[in-house]
Write a protein that holds these residues in place. Structure first.
Motif, PDB file in Angstrom:
ATOM      1  N   ALA A  13      23.095 -20.034 104.597  1.00 34.15           N
ATOM      2  CA  ALA A  13      24.026 -19.446 103.574  1.00 34.15           C
ATOM      3  C   ALA A  13      23.270 -18.105 103.247  1.00 34.15           C
ATOM      4  CB  ALA A  13      24.362 -20.461 102.809  1.00 34.15           C
ATOM      5  N   GLY A  14      24.224 -16.949 103.067  1.00 35.22           N
ATOM      6  CA  GLY A  14      23.764 -15.826 102.429  1.00 35.22           C
ATOM      7  C   GLY A  14      23.254 -14.840 103.532  1.00 35.22           C
ATOM      8  N   ASN A  15      23.096 -15.287 104.911  1.00 33.92           N
ATOM      9  CA  ASN A  15      22.949 -14.223 105.848  1.00 33.92           C
ATOM     10  C   ASN A  15      24.052 -13.329 106.005  1.00 33.92           C
ATOM     11  OD1 ASN A  15      21.155 -16.651 108.002  1.00 33.92           O
ATOM     12  ND2 ASN A  15      20.530 -15.528 106.376  1.00 33.92           N
ATOM     13  N   ALA A  16      23.643 -11.966 106.404  1.00 38.87           N
ATOM     14  CA  ALA A  16      24.599 -10.983 106.610  1.00 38.87           C
ATOM     15  C   ALA A  16      25.227 -11.132 107.965  1.00 38.87           C
ATOM     16  CB  ALA A  16      23.876  -9.552 106.459  1.00 38.87           C
ATOM     17  N   VAL A  17      26.496 -10.699 108.120  1.00 39.09           N
ATOM     18  CA  VAL A  17      27.015 -10.822 109.633  1.00 39.09           C
ATOM     19  C   VAL A  17      27.295  -9.172 109.936  1.00 39.09           C
ATOM     20  CG1 VAL A  17      28.723 -11.716 110.920  1.00 39.09           C
ATOM     21  CG2 VAL A  17      27.721 -13.197 109.311  1.00 39.09           C
ATOM     22  N   ILE A  18      26.777  -8.892 111.022  1.00 36.02           N
ATOM     23  CA  ILE A  18      27.239  -7.490 111.487  1.00 36.02           C
ATOM     24  C   ILE A  18      27.630  -7.133 112.926  1.00 36.02           C
ATOM     25  CG2 ILE A  18      25.501  -6.577 109.750  1.00 36.02           C
ATOM     26  CD1 ILE A  18      23.417  -5.988 112.176  1.00 36.02           C
ATOM     27  N   THR A  19      28.031  -5.997 113.215  1.00 33.52           N
ATOM     28  CA  THR A  19      28.408  -5.779 114.642  1.00 33.52           C
ATOM     29  C   THR A  19      27.662  -4.464 114.749  1.00 33.52           C
ATOM     30  OG1 THR A  19      30.547  -4.505 114.305  1.00 33.52           O
ATOM     31  CG2 THR A  19      30.503  -7.076 114.631  1.00 33.52           C
ATOM     32  N   SER A  20      28.021  -3.745 115.881  1.00 30.63           N
ATOM     33  CA  SER A  20      27.259  -2.652 116.164  1.00 30.63           C
ATOM     34  C   SER A  20      28.046  -1.527 115.337  1.00 30.63           C
ATOM     35  CB  SER A  20      27.409  -2.072 117.648  1.00 30.63           C
ATOM     36  OG  SER A  20      28.854  -2.384 118.248  1.00 30.63           O
ATOM     37  N   ALA A  21      29.368  -1.914 114.933  1.00 31.81           N
ATOM     38  CA  ALA A  21      30.017  -0.860 114.231  1.00 31.81           C
ATOM     39  C   ALA A  21      29.796  -0.643 112.699  1.00 31.81           C
ATOM     40  CB  ALA A  21      31.604  -0.951 114.355  1.00 31.81           C
ATOM     41  N   GLY A  22      29.498  -1.946 112.319  1.00 32.55           N
ATOM     42  CA  GLY A  22      29.064  -2.021 110.913  1.00 32.55           C
ATOM     43  C   GLY A  22      29.211  -3.607 110.348  1.00 32.55           C
ATOM     44  N   LEU A  23      29.105  -3.300 109.098  1.00 30.98           N
ATOM     45  CA  LEU A  23      28.873  -4.700 108.399  1.00 30.98           C
ATOM     46  C   LEU A  23      30.448  -5.483 108.392  1.00 30.98           C
ATOM     47  CD1 LEU A  23      26.992  -6.481 106.442  1.00 30.98           C
ATOM     48  CD2 LEU A  23      28.370  -5.437 104.534  1.00 30.98           C
ATOM     49  N   VAL A  24      30.123  -6.888 108.725  1.00 36.14           N
ATOM     50  CA  VAL A  24      31.376  -7.696 108.760  1.00 36.14           C
ATOM     51  C   VAL A  24      31.728  -8.505 107.350  1.00 36.14           C
ATOM     52  CG1 VAL A  24      32.317  -9.646 109.859  1.00 36.14           C
ATOM     53  CG2 VAL A  24      31.481  -7.887 111.204  1.00 36.14           C
ATOM     54  N   GLY A  25      30.507  -9.161 106.947  1.00 41.26           N
ATOM     55  CA  GLY A  25      30.432  -9.997 105.692  1.00 41.26           C
ATOM     56  C   GLY A  25      29.071 -10.857 105.506  1.00 41.26           C
ATOM     57  N   ARG A  26      29.155 -12.122 104.947  1.00 40.29           N
ATOM     58  CA  ARG A  26      28.163 -12.926 104.753  1.00 40.29           C
ATOM     59  C   ARG A  26      28.384 -14.370 104.833  1.00 40.29           C
ATOM     60  NH1 ARG A  26      26.615 -12.306  98.565  1.00 40.29           N
ATOM     61  NH2 ARG A  26      27.560 -10.453  98.676  1.00 40.29           N
ATOM     62  N   VAL A  27      27.489 -15.338 105.530  1.00 40.10           N
ATOM     63  CA  VAL A  27      27.725 -16.422 105.591  1.00 40.10           C
ATOM     64  C   VAL A  27      27.817 -17.231 104.100  1.00 40.10           C
ATOM     65  CG1 VAL A  27      26.729 -18.366 106.779  1.00 40.10           C
ATOM     66  CG2 VAL A  27      26.431 -16.346 107.785  1.00 40.10           C
ATOM     67  N   THR A  28      28.701 -18.011 104.119  1.00 38.54           N
ATOM     68  CA  THR A  28      28.822 -18.754 102.871  1.00 38.54           C
ATOM     69  C   THR A  28      28.562 -20.018 103.273  1.00 38.54           C
ATOM     70  OG1 THR A  28      31.281 -19.019 103.245  1.00 38.54           O
ATOM     71  CG2 THR A  28      30.539 -17.350 101.749  1.00 38.54           C
ATOM     72  N   GLU A  29      28.871 -20.673 104.227  1.00 29.63           N
ATOM     73  CA  GLU A  29      28.650 -21.934 104.667  1.00 29.63           C
ATOM     74  C   GLU A  29      27.880 -22.338 106.125  1.00 29.63           C
ATOM     75  OE1 GLU A  29      29.084 -24.943 102.873  1.00 29.63           O
ATOM     76  OE2 GLU A  29      30.071 -24.257 101.111  1.00 29.63           O
TER      77      GLU A  29
END
Lengths: 294, 171
Positions: free
Chosen positions: A154-170
């Motif tokens: 939980a708390g890890n960043a989620v990204i793609t090659s284009a940019g930021l998607v969000g963060r892991v909550t669970e």
């Protein structure tokens, strides 16, 4: 006592069924980010069910379009149509493989361009299902443990090659819930690329459009149209330098307390993303905060 | 046992909702099928078993709602069930217009309860106008599709009893 309970069984059940979820909410509300084994198991089960349902619906859609084609043309046209369908199918398949290949190449490029990040690939299995939260569920594709890549948490960043998607909550076994940047609860520490102006990106909460707002101090100079917003890394959640979005219309800015707020268009539209990368570990330099503490 | 098929129908509705809406290009919409099923159960079996089934349905909905607090929909559906069983006996829910109105009002109460419980229990919750507008959009779409869902639940319920649901949809 037994007779009394039998006579008032509806009231007794109603009381239990009203109090039980309240207790559940109280417990889970105070232990957010860590789930119990039952919650993990059921969430994993629904995750697999949703993955299966998606595949079935796609297959049915493809099948029904074929049936429609069969009954809509005459016999000769039917043969030609079949040939056309076959060629179209081959072409579509090639295009799909090409798109998938391109996406994988981009992800590979991302891994190569940011070798300091520990990245774990994940596949989106569930998009927005309710009007309240902008949360997606992803399936982590590397379930087996590897020594060089830490497990997602939980708390890890989620990204793609284009940019930021969000963060892991669970994290629930091989599934993870990702709060998108556009969720109204989302906050990301950012800076305007090339200017050194720091600020905060706040999710708009809108289901369509995947927009957000960036807040910068009023004392800073006005931002330009198409100014690129990137993560600053100050929140120690998101790695530095990941593109978040760009300023859409600087004229539409408004003052909110001590901040000037601009609408931004997010760099990555999560509705079109199928594969993402979970950043399981930040570089050591970024995990040390500005005050020198760990 | 009579409402188990309704529960299964709700489960299927929830599973196929997102892929179907995506297929139709309607990703910005969602339908609150458990709410309609709750009203169906409240109108056909407002007893203890109905309440337990509604509670299970709420729990199921919670599992399908990433980001929310487990127990939230369970609480909302049980409270709405208790409210609904007091009024549905006086209403003709087999008629389209009363059904649409009742579903819409129930959705509004559901939205209000969601915000209230979020304020109390969800530490990460922050009030946002988009939550209200999203909830209103869902209420409207759910209300419009409720006659079809009611019919679907009637069919599921009727199959179990080996009888056909003869209630008219648009009378």
């Amino acid at each position: 006592m037994r007779d009394w309970l039998f006579q008032h069984r509806f009231t007794a059940f109603a009381a239990v069924l009203v109090i039980l979820p309240l207790l559940l909410m109280y417990v889970t509300g105070s232990t957010i980010g860590s789930s119990g084994p039952i919650e993990n198991g059921t969430a994993a089960m629904t995750g697999w069910a949703q993955t299966g349902a998606g595949s079935v619906v796609n297959s049915v859609g493809s099948f029904s379009s074929r049936i429609g084609a069969v009954f809509s043309v005459a016999s000769e046209n039917f043969r030609l149509s079949q040939e056309n369908q076959r060629l179209l199918g081959t072409s579509l398949k090639a295009r799909r493989i090409e798109a998938e290949n391109r996406e994988l190449r981009l992800l590979l490029g991302l891994r190569e361009s940011r070798p300091e990040l520990k990245l774990l690939p994940a596949e989106v299995v569930l998009r927005d299902v309710n009007p309240f939260f902008r949360v997606e569920r992803v399936r982590l594709l590397m379930a087996e443990k590897r020594e060089d890549i830490p497990a997602a948490s939980a708390g890890n960043a989620v990204i793609t090659s284009a940019g930021l998607v969000g963060r892991v909550t669970e994290i629930r076994r091989s599934f993870a819930d990702v709060m998108l940047v556009s969720d109204h609860r989302s906050r990301v520490a950012v800076q305007v690329h090339g200017t050194g102006i720091i600020g905060m990106v706040v999710g708009s909460g809108r289901k369509a459009g995947f927009q957000a707002r960036v807040q910068v101090p009023v004392s800073e100079q006005a931002l330009q149209k198409d100014a690129v917003i990137v993560t600053s890394g100050h929140d120690r959640v998101f790695p530095r330098g990941i593109e978040v979005g760009y300023i859409a219309d600087p004229e539409a800015r408004r003052q909110v307390g001590p901040f000037m707020e601009y609408d931004i268009v997010l760099a990555e539209d999560p509705s079109t993303v199928d594969t993402v990368m979970v950043v399981t570990e930040l570089p050591v330099a970024e995990s040390i905060d500005a005050f020198g503490g760990k | 046992m009579r409402n188990v098929f309704v529960l299964i129908a709700v489960f299927v509705c929830m599973m196929i909702q997102v892929p179907i809406l995506t297929l139709l290009g309607l990703t910005t919409f969602s339908v609150d099928a458990p709410l309609v099923a709750m009203l169906y159960i409240a109108s056909t079996g407002p007893g203890v078993v109905g309440m337990v089934i509604v509670s299970l349905m709420g729990l199921l909905t919670d599992l399908f709602m990433p980001g929310g607090l487990p127990g939230m929909q369970m609480e909302i559906l049980v409270v709405l069930f208790l409210l609904a069983r007091m009024v549905v006996s006086r209403l003709q829910l087999n008629r389209t217009l009363p059904l649409i109105i009742v579903v819409f009002l129930s959705s509004l109460v559901s939205l209000g309860l969601f915000m209230l419980l979020s304020v109390i229990f969800d530490r990460g919750y922050q009030h946002s106008s988009t939550v209200v507008t999203g909830g209103l959009a869902q209420a409207l779409l759910t209300a419009l599709l409720s006659p079809l869902l009611f019919k679907l639940f009637g069919v599921a319920d009727g199959r179990f009893h080996h009888r056909r649901d003869t209630r008219s949809l648009f009378v």
